[in-house]
Design a protein around this motif. Structure first.
Motif, short mmCIF file in Angstrom:
data_model
loop_
_atom_site.label_atom_id
_atom_site.label_comp_id
_atom_site.label_asym_id
_atom_site.label_seq_id
_atom_site.Cartn_x
_atom_site.Cartn_y
_atom_site.Cartn_z
N GLY A 188 0.85 -1.19 0.00
CA GLY A 188 0.00 0.00 0.00
C GLY A 188 0.88 1.23 0.00
O GLY A 188 2.11 1.14 -0.06
N GLU A 189 0.26 2.39 0.06
CA GLU A 189 1.03 3.62 0.08
C GLU A 189 1.76 3.75 1.41
O GLU A 189 1.22 3.38 2.46
CB GLU A 189 0.12 4.81 -0.16
N PRO A 190 3.00 4.26 1.41
CA PRO A 190 3.79 4.30 2.65
C PRO A 190 3.08 4.99 3.80
O PRO A 190 3.22 4.57 4.96
CB PRO A 190 5.05 5.07 2.22
N GLU A 191 2.30 6.04 3.54
CA GLU A 191 1.62 6.76 4.62
C GLU A 191 0.47 5.97 5.22
O GLU A 191 -0.10 6.38 6.25
CB GLU A 191 1.12 8.12 4.12
N LEU A 442 2.48 21.50 -4.47
CA LEU A 442 2.23 22.93 -4.29
C LEU A 442 1.40 23.14 -3.02
O LEU A 442 0.47 22.36 -2.74
CB LEU A 442 1.51 23.50 -5.50
N PHE A 443 1.72 24.18 -2.26
CA PHE A 443 1.03 24.40 -1.01
C PHE A 443 -0.39 24.93 -1.20
O PHE A 443 -1.14 25.07 -0.24
CB PHE A 443 1.85 25.34 -0.12
N SER A 444 -0.74 25.19 -2.44
CA SER A 444 -2.13 25.52 -2.74
C SER A 444 -2.99 24.27 -2.86
O SER A 444 -4.21 24.35 -2.96
CB SER A 444 -2.21 26.32 -4.05
N GLN A 445 -2.34 23.09 -2.86
CA GLN A 445 -3.06 21.83 -2.98
C GLN A 445 -3.15 21.15 -1.61
O GLN A 445 -2.21 21.21 -0.81
CB GLN A 445 -2.35 20.91 -3.98
N LYS A 446 -4.25 20.51 -1.35
CA LYS A 446 -4.51 19.88 -0.06
C LYS A 446 -3.97 18.45 -0.04
O LYS A 446 -4.13 17.70 -1.00
CB LYS A 446 -6.01 19.87 0.23
N LEU A 447 -3.31 18.09 1.07
CA LEU A 447 -2.81 16.73 1.23
C LEU A 447 -3.93 15.80 1.67
O LEU A 447 -4.93 16.23 2.26
CB LEU A 447 -1.70 16.71 2.29
N ARG A 448 -3.74 14.52 1.43
CA ARG A 448 -4.70 13.53 1.92
C ARG A 448 -4.64 13.46 3.45
O ARG A 448 -3.64 13.86 4.07
CB ARG A 448 -4.42 12.17 1.30
N ASN A 449 -5.67 12.93 4.05
CA ASN A 449 -5.81 12.95 5.51
C ASN A 449 -4.65 12.27 6.22
O ASN A 449 -4.22 12.72 7.30
CB ASN A 449 -7.12 12.27 5.92
N GLU A 450 -4.13 11.18 5.68
CA GLU A 450 -3.06 10.44 6.35
C GLU A 450 -1.79 11.28 6.52
O GLU A 450 -0.97 11.01 7.41
CB GLU A 450 -2.70 9.17 5.57
N LEU A 451 -1.62 12.29 5.68
CA LEU A 451 -0.40 13.09 5.70
C LEU A 451 -0.56 14.41 6.43
O LEU A 451 0.40 15.17 6.56
CB LEU A 451 0.07 13.37 4.26
N ARG A 452 -1.75 14.68 6.91
CA ARG A 452 -2.00 15.97 7.56
C ARG A 452 -1.68 15.87 9.05
O ARG A 452 -2.13 14.94 9.73
CB ARG A 452 -3.44 16.40 7.32
N GLN A 453 -0.92 16.82 9.51
CA GLN A 453 -0.43 16.80 10.88
C GLN A 453 -1.54 16.96 11.91
O GLN A 453 -2.36 17.88 11.80
CB GLN A 453 0.58 17.94 11.05
#
Length: 460
Positions: A188-191, A442-453
């Protein structure tokens, strides 16, 4: 399980030799091809082709020989170099064996005439000659085969009628050798904290588990002083920091870690991580009750191009970071291959793996006695320093674009795996490469939930 069978084709020691000196060639250069006066080491080059692999183009040195000289005189360049390498997996080897022409390596020699002002004419490329050799890939799976080493005539005249030494000659060495590799596949994805399998043909076996998280100030296991490897940059309101992924063996013991030690932050006035202020990872290995740095990986977004990432790579030897030069980049949209590969042309010795001890990963302990997808996207290849160039293939990993599901596949040369930690460190590096694709979005793009602090965790 055993390692996977790979074969490595190495082409080197290229040089072109002409029969006449510049002063005596002008009267006869119009009929049989370019004269020595038309060719220099910068304008003579080879196109090396094998099967469906992208052709590799390299310039070659030019040698001169007159009737009075028994030995050739080298004008420029160094003939003792590796010019091209091709790596074939077991399935590619089997495909090549189906037809004889699919096992043929071709080296075409060209010259390019330059105009008096130094520019190359559009029609200036001229084929001097072609050398072809059929490779025994089946035998090369088990032992090294020297397919050719020496001079070969490039002329078209009959060997029975031509005068010896009247045609241009190519010097070339072609070696085919076994290059077994361990292949690992993230489930699966590492995150998403996946398992990692070892793959051998259609069989796979779980060997590691991954744990993705956010490193915090209370993490006592990371006793390495990160202050010595971070940049001390100003904290921005927007940043991606503290990511980590720990690789565990099947007993649950941590055997490698990738830790983000420098936050990924946008440069002032932009939404991108810049080359001048990159984020960074440390790949760590256990050393008693502490962690020891093995590799540092920096990543950034290339300027002026919205979907291209650049990397900088350092290898720690005895606690000192040794820079490794890099070329090319990876597309964040299409993905690509991250490759560490050194030339095999030198005789110097160096050790890529820093660990010692037994290798107890399943039944692989027997090895102690002893190329990647070609799809669209970019290959990111590191060139090792002179002291490390005898290492040959070290590792590769294929990553997908940020909008695609990525399950990294990691290949590691057998000679660079002597214990569990060796294999785990390369898996951790592959995870860091994959996660850098998201960290450099780009910081204008939102990360997926698993990567959000998480908002309540004190991240350093």
């Amino acid at each position: 399980m055993d390692p996977c069978s790979f074969v490595r084709i190495i082409v080197g020691n290229l040089a072109v030799r002409f029969p006449r000196s510049p002063s005596s060639s002008s009267s006869s250069s119009s009929s049989s091809g370019p004269s020595v006066s038309d060719v220099s080491s910068g304008n003579c080059y080879c196109k090396i082709k094998f099967k469906s692999f992208p052709r590799q183009i390299v310039s070659v040195p030019v040698l001169l020989r007159t009737e009075s000289e028994s030995e050739s005189r080298c004008c420029s360049g160094n003939v003792s170099t590796v010019a091209a390498c091709f790596s074939l997996s077991k399935s590619q080897i089997e495909t090549s064996l189906k037809k004889a022409k699919w096992s043929v390596l071709s080296v075409e020699v060209y010259s390019r005439r330059s105009a008096s002002c130094g520019f190359v004419a559009a029609s200036g490329e001229k084929l001097i000659g072609r050398f072809q050799v059929t490779l025994d890939l089946k035998v090369a799976e088990s032992k090294t085969c020297l397919a050719h080493n020496g001079w070969v005539d490039l002329g078209t005249k009959s060997k029975n009628n031509k005068k010896s030494g009247s045609d241009p000659e190519l010097h070339v060495s072609v070696r085919v050798e076994p290059d077994p590799r361990f292949v690992f596949q993230f489930d699966g994805e590492p995150e998403c904290s996946p398992q990692v399998f070892q793959v051998q043909g259609n069989a796979k076996q779980a060997v590691f588990t991954c744990k993705f998280g956010f490193r915090n100030s209370g993490d006592r296991n990371l006793s390495l002083s990160l202050s010595s490897v971070t940049s001390g940059k100003e904290q921005f309101s927007k940043e991606r920091k503290g990511w980590s992924i720990t690789i565990h063996d099947l007993s649950g013991s941590p055997v490698a870690m990738a830790s983000m030690v420098t936050p990924f932050v946008p440069s002032p006035g932009s939404n991108r991580v810049s080359r001048s202020s990159p984020g960074a990872w440390l790949i760590l290995r256990p050393d008693g009750y502490t962690w020891k740095p093995w590799v540092r990986l920096q990543a950034w977004r290339e300027p002026g191009v919205s979907d291209v990432l650049g990397y900088r790579f350092e290898l720690y030897k005895d606690g000192i970071a040794v820079a490794v030069s890099a070329s090319s980049s990876i597309s964040t949209k299409l993905g690509g291959s991250f490759i560490i590969d050194g030339s095999t042309s030198t005789t110097t010795t160096a050790s890529w793996s820093s660990s010692e001890g037994s290798f107890d990963l399943s039944s692989w302990s027997s090895i102690r006695s002893s190329r990647t997808d070609s799809g669209s996207g970019s290959d990111f290849r590191f060139s090792l320093s002179q002291a490390q160039q005898n290492l040959g293939f070290v590792m590769s990993t294929r990553v997908q674009g940020v909008e695609k599901q990525s399950k990294p596949k990691v290949e590691v040369g057998v000679k660079h795996v002597t214990c569990t930690e060796d294999a785990a460190a390369h898996v951790a590096l592959a995870a860091a490469v994959d996660l850098s694709m998201d960290a450099c979005r780009l910081f204008s793009q939102k990360l997926r939930n698993e990567l959000r602090q998480p908002s309540r965790v004190d991240i350093v």
